[in-house]
Write a protein that holds these residues in place. Structure first.
Motif, mmCIF file in Angstrom:
data_model
loop_
_atom_site.group_PDB
_atom_site.id
_atom_site.type_symbol
_atom_site.label_atom_id
_atom_site.label_comp_id
_atom_site.label_asym_id
_atom_site.label_seq_id
_atom_site.Cartn_x
_atom_site.Cartn_y
_atom_site.Cartn_z
ATOM 1 N N ASN B 42 36.724 34.766 34.714
ATOM 2 C CA ASN B 42 37.002 35.589 35.890
ATOM 3 C C ASN B 42 38.461 36.000 36.001
ATOM 4 O O ASN B 42 38.930 36.334 37.079
ATOM 5 C CB ASN B 42 36.616 34.843 37.181
ATOM 6 C CG ASN B 42 35.124 34.795 37.330
ATOM 7 O OD1 ASN B 42 34.439 35.712 36.879
ATOM 8 N ND2 ASN B 42 34.631 33.742 37.922
ATOM 9 N N GLN B 43 39.162 35.930 34.925
ATOM 10 C CA GLN B 43 40.553 36.328 35.009
ATOM 11 C C GLN B 43 40.762 37.647 34.281
ATOM 12 O O GLN B 43 39.999 38.000 33.393
ATOM 13 C CB GLN B 43 41.435 35.254 34.379
ATOM 14 C CG GLN B 43 41.626 34.065 35.309
ATOM 15 C CD GLN B 43 42.781 33.219 34.881
ATOM 16 O OE1 GLN B 43 42.976 33.017 33.690
ATOM 17 N NE2 GLN B 43 43.535 32.737 35.840
ATOM 18 N N HIS B 71 43.827 36.740 38.872
ATOM 19 C CA HIS B 71 42.422 36.885 39.268
ATOM 20 C C HIS B 71 42.112 38.263 39.810
ATOM 21 O O HIS B 71 41.041 38.781 39.606
ATOM 22 C CB HIS B 71 42.054 35.829 40.311
ATOM 23 C CG HIS B 71 41.970 34.465 39.716
ATOM 24 N ND1 HIS B 71 40.867 34.026 39.053
ATOM 25 C CD2 HIS B 71 42.881 33.471 39.657
ATOM 26 C CE1 HIS B 71 41.079 32.806 38.615
ATOM 27 N NE2 HIS B 71 42.296 32.451 38.969
ATOM 28 N N THR B 72 43.032 38.842 40.549
ATOM 29 C CA THR B 72 42.737 40.163 41.108
ATOM 30 C C THR B 72 43.703 41.193 40.550
ATOM 31 O O THR B 72 44.793 40.865 40.083
ATOM 32 C CB THR B 72 42.860 40.172 42.642
ATOM 33 O OG1 THR B 72 44.164 39.725 42.973
ATOM 34 C CG2 THR B 72 41.815 39.323 43.295
ATOM 35 N N ASN B 75 47.194 41.682 42.248
ATOM 36 C CA ASN B 75 47.996 40.484 42.240
ATOM 37 C C ASN B 75 48.913 40.439 41.026
ATOM 38 O O ASN B 75 49.989 39.869 41.053
ATOM 39 C CB ASN B 75 47.074 39.263 42.242
ATOM 40 C CG ASN B 75 47.821 38.007 42.577
ATOM 41 O OD1 ASN B 75 48.929 38.067 43.081
ATOM 42 N ND2 ASN B 75 47.219 36.878 42.277
ATOM 43 N N ASP B 109 36.204 47.348 40.787
ATOM 44 C CA ASP B 109 37.254 46.676 41.567
ATOM 45 C C ASP B 109 38.644 47.163 41.181
ATOM 46 O O ASP B 109 39.545 47.229 42.013
ATOM 47 C CB ASP B 109 37.182 45.166 41.352
ATOM 48 C CG ASP B 109 35.964 44.577 42.024
ATOM 49 O OD1 ASP B 109 35.406 45.277 42.889
ATOM 50 O OD2 ASP B 109 35.574 43.459 41.673
ATOM 51 N N TYR B 110 38.804 47.489 39.906
ATOM 52 C CA TYR B 110 40.133 47.867 39.432
ATOM 53 C C TYR B 110 40.376 49.371 39.585
ATOM 54 O O TYR B 110 41.448 49.853 39.296
ATOM 55 C CB TYR B 110 40.318 47.413 37.979
ATOM 56 C CG TYR B 110 39.891 45.982 37.817
ATOM 57 C CD1 TYR B 110 40.628 44.967 38.418
ATOM 58 C CD2 TYR B 110 38.722 45.646 37.149
ATOM 59 C CE1 TYR B 110 40.213 43.651 38.341
ATOM 60 C CE2 TYR B 110 38.310 44.337 37.061
ATOM 61 C CZ TYR B 110 39.048 43.343 37.669
ATOM 62 O OH TYR B 110 38.623 42.044 37.600
ATOM 63 N N THR B 113 41.228 49.642 43.929
ATOM 64 C CA THR B 113 42.584 49.401 44.447
ATOM 65 C C THR B 113 43.396 50.682 44.420
ATOM 66 O O THR B 113 44.212 50.908 45.299
ATOM 67 C CB THR B 113 43.325 48.335 43.627
ATOM 68 O OG1 THR B 113 43.372 48.763 42.290
ATOM 69 C CG2 THR B 113 42.670 46.999 43.710
#
Lengths: 364, 359
Positions: B42-43, B71-72, B75, B109-110, B113
């Motif tokens: 999950n990284q 992770h996100t 971040n 998700d990416y 952002t």
């Protein structure tokens, strides 16, 4: 009681067009597409027309009321309901105008916070805008009408920017037309009313128009122009975004400015939002002017002083609403109130006023 | 008068207190290309190349690479600040590249952002990398001879010919739209260069691992929408090839609204012959024969391409959306089920108009 403004404080009849149009075209246009597409989806452009036409009718009714005595809503209320009840109704009307003003100011500040300066101290900016508004309103109605005209002049060229999204348009988004039930289209038309709110101020500035009977025609032109602008904006957004994408775009029109790529400015939305200040300031001025004028007429309170108090109230209310949800909430409350005032209160007032007028004339 | 002056001066004084962070170009690191890779458990590993302005009037922009595993998505920017001397900003971001592995897991998700961030422009380019995204980012930092951002220029230049227009907006358009799927350019590192390998196909936000080869990008664009430019090579016979340059190409979709849905795609292409071997171009009959031959080749290849989309259950041509616009009370769930089995016919009409300046 029935003080008419002096000739040299009145504006020409055609200013009714700018005033009505400007008041309707506030901050709503920056992101109304998502809201109206909620029910009728991409048939919602029909709702814009339906809603617009119905407001034409209401506007016509309003002028029927106003033409009778040629006075503003304060005396209309007193005439119809008597001194005390009429006064209370007028107070509600003032609160409604203040709510419009707060909504415009707060929504615009939110746009600045989200799109330009996230770290902005909203209080300070509000106070600066407050000073600006104060200096406008103190100048009297003519100055505000001029500001409204300038505001339209400055923000109108922004319509040309629709050219950029049209290059990537998917016109098939609009097809097939009339694919939704009448109910959905009407529900969308109902949500559209928020954007047409603002023409009610004609009840306050009517005595300030020269040859008010001529002004009626101009007022209708102004409203028709608002319908046109909303229609163009919505159609462009509909062909540019896919349906679910639009649902996620809080400010669709602003997002469209983002893709404007001019050789000298890469991010046009910063220019656009700044220019939109000229579109917002006249609205706030008009709202505050109308409210302070009503207070003056009702309580015989000096307009300068009442303006300061009202300004303070508006600023404090705007500061009170902080989060996105709260801003959404005031928008919802306003749109509900606006809906009731437009489609129920004004027709009822028309009926009552006509009846009272007839009765009083018979018994002098 | 004095009152107004006082108000005027007070406004200036008060405005300075608005607490807006000033962005001075020399004090910022401008991110140009950002890459994301899967890093297990999950990284993700993010890397970004930044332009560093240097002193001196004519000095070039230096470039540096920062990378971190977090992770996100956002971040990692925060984490890179631990090694950065100045504040990292994304206002000038030109392209975001995703490693193959991460793209297969889903990249929404990416992308999200960037959609949320008001500082990001809408013509941000997105691409998938055959291999690791970090490699592209590293190469980008070495491309100091090209003044602009290479990855962006590469995609932009190729969008004229063999790549469809793909940017943040189009990705979101096709991702959110029902019955359509996005595509992205597929990049590959080749020694010290970046090359466009083709068009990566997506199912929603997941790269399905298949792509359209670069040469066939022309065919894809014929179906994707009306376009100009681009050159396509047609094999006429053994060892005999013809190059057609596209002058204008238009496409039309007709979807049958009867009980048994069927789609018909018709393409009109006007082109000029750039190069042809062993053919005499003087005669009109020869040209019309060339046109027929080209039509046959186009039809065969296009049909194969559409078949490939259907077999993989992806819809980059937005066939479903076109059906929606032509059918009242369109049932999109039903369409999902029948999409792979819908018969699609392709008709191509080729018109050769110019044959160069000599006869």
């Amino acid at each position: 009681m029935d003080i008419q403004p002096k000739e040299n404080r009145k504006v020409s009849a055609y200013y009714a067009m700018f005033l009505i149009h400007k008041m309707q075209l506030g901050v709503g246009i920056l992101g109304f597409e998502r809201v109206i597409a909620k029910y009728a989806e991409y048939d919602a452009w029909i709702s814009i027309i339906i809603g617009g036409l119905s407001v034409h009718v209401i506007l016509w009714l309003s002028f029927r009321i106003l033409h009778k005595d040629g006075n503003d809503i304060v005396s209309i209320h007193q005439f119809t309901f008597g001194k005390w009840i009429g006064g209370v109704v007028t107070v509600f009307f003032i609160l409604y105008i203040l709510l419009i003003t707060v909504t415009i100011l707060r929504t615009y500040i939110e746009v600045i916070q989200v799109w330009m300066f996230p770290g902005l101290n909203a209080y300070v900016l509000m106070i600066v805008l407050g000073l600006l508004v104060y200096s406008f309103v103190i100048g009297g109605f003519r100055v505000i009408a001029g500001a409204a005209f300038m505001g339209i002049l400055i923000t109108l060229p922004l319509l040309l920017l629709k050219y950029f999204p049209l290059q990537q348009a998917h016109f098939s988004n609009l097809a097939p037309v009339f694919n939704h039930s009448i109910k959905d289209i009407l529900l969308s038309a109902k949500t559209m009313t928020l954007n047409y709110i603002g023409f009610e101020l004609v009840f306050m500035f009517y005595p300030f128009l020269n040859q008010p009977r001529k002004a009626e025609k101009w007022a209708h032109f102004g409203h028709a122009f608002s319908i046109f602008i909303y229609l163009v904006s919505a159609l462009v957004s509909f062909v540019y975004f896919s349906q679910d994408q639009l649902k996620h775009s809080v400010w669709a029109t602003l997002t469209l400015w983002k893709i404007v790529d001019l050789p000298f400015v890469e991010r046009f939305e910063y220019v656009g939002i700044s220019m939109w200040l000229f579109g917002v300031i006249p609205n706030i001025c008009l709202g505050l002017w109308a409210a302070s004028r009503a207070v003056k007429r009702l309580f015989y309170f000096e307009q300068r002083k009442s303006l300061i108090y009202l300004l303070a109230i508006v600023l404090m209310c705007s500061m009170y609403f902080e989060t996105r949800q709260q801003v959404d909430l005031i928008n919802t409350i306003l749109s509900r109130m606006g809906f009731w005032i437009m489609y129920f209160y004004i027709p009822i007032l028309f009926v009552l006023y006509t009846v009272v007028h007839k009765v009083r004339k018979k018994t002098p | 008068m004095t009152k107004k002056l006082i108000i005027f001066i007070i406004s200036f004084l008060v405005l300075t207190g608005c607490g807006v962070q000033d962005n001075i170009l020399e004090d910022l690191l401008l991110a140009e290309v950002t890459g994301y890779d899967a890093a297990g458990k999950n990284q993700i590993r993010g890397s970004t190349v930044v332009a560093v302005s240097q002193s001196g009037e004519k000095s070039q922009m230096g470039k540096e690479v920062y990378a971190a595993t977090t992770h996100t998505g956002k971040n990692f920017i925060q984490k890179t600040e631990a090694e950065a001397s100045k504040r990292l900003v994304g206002g000038r971001l030109q392209a975001v590249v995703y490693g193959e592995e991460l793209a297969k897991q889903g990249i929404y998700d990416y992308v999200d952002t960037y959609r949320r961030d008001p500082a990001i422009g809408r013509n941000l380019y997105l691409a998938v990398v055959d291999g690791k995204a970090e490699d592209i980012v590293k190469i980008e930092s070495k491309m100091l001879k090209t003044p602009d951002v290479k990855t962006k220029e590469l995609i932009e230049q190729n969008s004229q010919a063999n790549l469809p227009e793909t940017n943040l907006h189009t990705f979101l358009y096709y991702y959110y739209g029902d019955n359509m799927d996005p595509v992205m350019p597929l990049l590959k590192q080749e020694k010290d260069h970046i090359r466009v390998k083709g068009i990566a196909l997506f199912k929603n936000d997941k790269y399905i691992g298949k792509h359209i080869p670069y040469e066939d990008g022309f065919l894809f664009k014929m179906l994707y929408g009306n376009f100009k430019n681009g050159i396509y090579e047609i094999r006429l016979k053994e060892n005999s090839y013809m190059n057609i340059q596209n002058i204008s190409s238009s496409v039309e979709y007709n979807i049958n609204t009867n009980k048994k849905p069927a789609a018909n795609i018709s393409v009109h292409i006007e082109g000029s012959v750039v190069e042809v071997q062993d053919v005499d171009l003087k005669k009109r009959s020869v040209i019309s024969k060339l046109e027929r031959d080209a039509e046959k080749v186009f039809q065969k290849n296009l049909k194969k391409m559409v078949r490939m989309f259907q077999d993989n259950d992806v819809d980059p041509l937005a066939l479903g959306d076109k059906a929606r616009s032509q059918i009242r009370r369109f049932d999109k769930k039903h369409w999902y089920d029948i999409y792979p089995s819908i018969p699609v016919t392709v008709h191509v009409k080729v018109k050769l108009v110019q044959e160069g300046i000599t006869e």
